[in-house]
Design an enzyme around this catalytic site. Sequence first.
Site, short mmCIF file in Angstrom:
data_model
loop_
_atom_site.label_atom_id
_atom_site.label_comp_id
_atom_site.label_asym_id
_atom_site.label_seq_id
_atom_site.Cartn_x
_atom_site.Cartn_y
_atom_site.Cartn_z
N ARG A 79 23.91 46.44 -2.65
CA ARG A 79 24.91 46.65 -3.71
C ARG A 79 25.35 48.12 -3.76
O ARG A 79 26.50 48.41 -4.05
CB ARG A 79 24.42 46.15 -5.06
CG ARG A 79 25.52 46.05 -6.10
CD ARG A 79 25.10 45.30 -7.37
NE ARG A 79 25.33 43.87 -7.28
CZ ARG A 79 26.46 43.24 -7.68
NH1 ARG A 79 27.46 43.93 -8.19
NH2 ARG A 79 26.59 41.94 -7.55
N GLU A 108 27.02 44.98 -17.00
CA GLU A 108 26.71 46.17 -16.20
C GLU A 108 27.87 47.12 -15.96
O GLU A 108 27.67 48.33 -15.93
CB GLU A 108 26.15 45.74 -14.83
CG GLU A 108 24.81 45.05 -14.88
CD GLU A 108 24.51 44.35 -13.56
OE1 GLU A 108 25.20 43.36 -13.24
OE2 GLU A 108 23.63 44.82 -12.84
N1 MTE Z 1 22.35 44.58 -23.18
C1 MTE Z 1 21.25 44.65 -23.97
N2 MTE Z 1 21.42 44.84 -25.29
N3 MTE Z 1 19.99 44.56 -23.45
C2 MTE Z 1 19.78 44.39 -22.11
O1 MTE Z 1 18.63 44.29 -21.66
N4 MTE Z 1 20.81 44.17 -19.88
C3 MTE Z 1 21.98 44.47 -19.05
C4 MTE Z 1 23.25 43.93 -19.70
N5 MTE Z 1 23.31 44.30 -21.08
C5 MTE Z 1 20.93 44.32 -21.25
C6 MTE Z 1 22.20 44.40 -21.85
C7 MTE Z 1 21.89 43.93 -17.69
S1 MTE Z 1 21.01 44.78 -16.54
C8 MTE Z 1 22.53 42.79 -17.32
S2 MTE Z 1 22.52 42.24 -15.73
C9 MTE Z 1 23.28 41.98 -18.30
O2 MTE Z 1 23.23 42.51 -19.62
C10 MTE Z 1 22.69 40.57 -18.29
O3 MTE Z 1 23.28 39.75 -19.23
P1 MTE Z 1 24.66 38.98 -18.99
O4 MTE Z 1 24.66 38.48 -17.59
O5 MTE Z 1 24.61 37.91 -20.00
O6 MTE Z 1 25.72 39.99 -19.24
MO1 MOS Z 2 20.81 43.33 -14.47
S1 MOS Z 2 20.18 44.94 -13.34
O1 MOS Z 2 21.40 42.53 -13.05
O2 MOS Z 2 19.32 42.59 -14.77
#
Ligand code: MTE
Ligand code: MOS
Length: 783
Positions: free
Chosen positions: A330, A734
């Site tokens: 990535r 992300e």
């Molecule tokens: N937001 C919060 N509040 N807490 C989290 O741990 N993780 C992030 C993002 N936002 C996270 C977050 C990461 S690494 C990812 S991959 C995505 O949320 C995962 O959730 P989604 O696929 O539902 O967006």
């Molecule tokens: Mo998010 S780094 O893909 O959990």
Amino acid sequence: MTFMSSKLDKYEVRRKRPAKGKSGKSIAHESAVKHVTGEALYVDDMAELAGTLHVAVGQSTQAHANIKSMDLSAVKNADGVVDVVMLDDVPGLKDIGPVFAGDPLFADGKVEYIGQPIFAVAAHSFEQAKRAVLLANIEYEVLPAILEIKDAIKENFFVRPTHMHKKGDFRKAIDAAPNTLNGELYIKGQEHFYLEGQISYVVPTEDKGMHVYTSSQHPTEVQKLVSEVLDLPINYVQVEVRRMGGGFGGKETQAAPWACMAALLANRLNHPVKIRLARQDDMVMTGKRHDFYDTYEIGFDDSGKLLGSNIMVAGKCGYSPDLSDAIVDRAMFHSDNAYNLQDTQVIGHRCKTHTVSNTAYRGFGGPQGTVLAEYMMDDIARAVGKDPLDVRYNNLYQDGDKTHYGQTIENYHMKELLSQLESESEYRKRRESITAFNAANKYKKRGLALTPVKFGISFTVTFLNQAGALVHIYTDGSIHLNHGGTEMGQGLFTKVAQVVANEFDVDLDTIMVSSTNTEKVPNTSPTAASSGTDLNGKAAQNACIILKQRLVTFAAEKWAVNEDAIRFENNHVLIAKADETIEFTFAEFVAMAYTNRVSLSTTGYYSTPKIHYDREKADGRPFYYYALGAACSEVEIDTLTGEYDVLRTDIIQDVGKSLNPAIDIGQIEGAFVQGMGWLTTEELNWDTSGRLTSNGPATYKIPTAADMPNVFNTSLFDRPNEEETIYNSKAVGEPPFMLGMAVWMALRDAAASVSDYKVNPPMDTPATPERVLNAVQFCKERS
Ligand code: MTE
Ligand code: MOS
């Protein structure tokens, strides 16, 4: 446990008004109030069953060594200790590597990082277990350790083979270019610092069954690994996750070891077993964002347009592969960020070091690629004497261009998004006032940067792009929703419930979202790659469509009308006959369907269309679409100390047609601040023996409320995704993390101002005050 539904009064006939809380509305997170009051239940808040035992883990004190001897008798005899286990006690699979082998549950005769688990102790209390662990007597034969990326490259010491992307003839292009430049950048990693640390609570059930409550982004993987470690079929193990107190990627693979250890002890002792890592243990024993060392050689014309590039990215993987193959991939995929690299070669190394195995962290390697692209743009700008924003515009992809991995760029609205941000942030005007400010101030200098982000959405491992859901409608019209995604604060449960509310046109509070549970939806992918809503939202929609079709078929027959005469509207179901419209509340209607023997429960499924990727050839379409965004940040630095403030940040993020603007903006602001922390104040330090010295909040500085930009404007690009995602939304989790680059580039801009923007100061990350001060010195000495 109820989570979302307020009690339905079955005597209340819901008035015919628009249903509340449907998709597209700014609804508060389903647990917002509970998060604030402390009523939200995390694993450690669950009432403990009688006889619950607690675990502490014995850790390696050496970065690389053979274990010569190990005497655990004092540990076993310590107060309150019930059992001690090590690798030999694992009845089934001993290696829990998630993709590739390399992660023994406990050290296998040798240790490869400080903090590696060697044994685990179960005791009546956590304190007893912690004390007992210290009584181990372990003798090591110390071996030379490799701790740095550059040493690993020199020794060809990799956890996975090096991989390459290629487009055209980079050598020819660079050699023919009127200007060339080369450079390097070291990017340090990042501690996840989820507020809730790693935890699992394992309750043995009948017949060797295991009920695992855990804080994991990947319940299915925990289920599979627990079953393999215990040598049981997968269906003996149930994994349940109500919520995480943050995951950020740190609980994608690295929640599993602790669950497996607790399950091993629970299985031996037939007692409930809880394992919760203390903060310092969590910081030492679990992987982080990868450090990266990146190098580049570029050719460009006098206008600042790239003509060719030669890029290397090298990730510090730690001792085992974990997810590093995909993470370095990535980084390679994102080393272009928003720009056409033209003829290029991108090489990615997976460096092995005798440190903890680094893992997923918001952006999954992408950020460590995009920073390089921005650094190169900045270098070019000062080399050709242009505003960095103009060089950025000049190098943007155009629709129809191909990336270095063969994906054709489509629907690329980056120029439009940047122009909008340029004008809303008054970039040009502020550039002038900054020039004036810097001329008038001897010690304080200001800097400005506007940086784009393009982030590919989909798991690059194609098979993971699938999801399942389960929807039940009960006879009072209340709806039970389950899907494979996990809630970690990002608002996934709220958004998917909104989708269901939308499909039936009912109030959101009639829908109960329940814990993620491997017995409800099996064989799920991790909640990661920002694709939680894209995948699970579509799977839930699919379940709703199936149920609606059953209900429509039933009504069409019963009232002898065409199917299109039946509408779900405002908490009601309307049946249009030739001379009248028959109305039922949703609850009345489904109760009637039930007595007519219509099934009110179904699963739903989704798999992402259009994507395909041949990794051997490094060619295809790994991403369904790109999420775009940009940030403009202004900083002020003190050239005597290197200290700085972020004065203002403006953001525009493309979330497609937003499912929930409030939650999306929360994700954008949170991600920006987390990204800014990574690039500015959060510094991981290791001593020369391989010991992590930044192992607590006193030595590792995450941003606080006071570090927020003084002025902080966030808006949504809000235009439908051209691809048919759930209601044409885009993933948001992300991509905005990388918007933090604007602060880092603004700091570099402020430092370069002391050389009248003639010098490109090195600015490795994090750009702590020390590094900013060094950059200022560098510019002063060369101008
Ligand atoms: N937001 C919060 N509040 N807490 C989290 O741990 N993780 C992030 C993002 N936002 C996270 C977050 C990461 S690494 C990812 S991959 C995505 O949320 C995962 O959730 P989604 O696929 O539902 O967006
Ligand atoms: Mo998010 S780094 O893909 O959990």
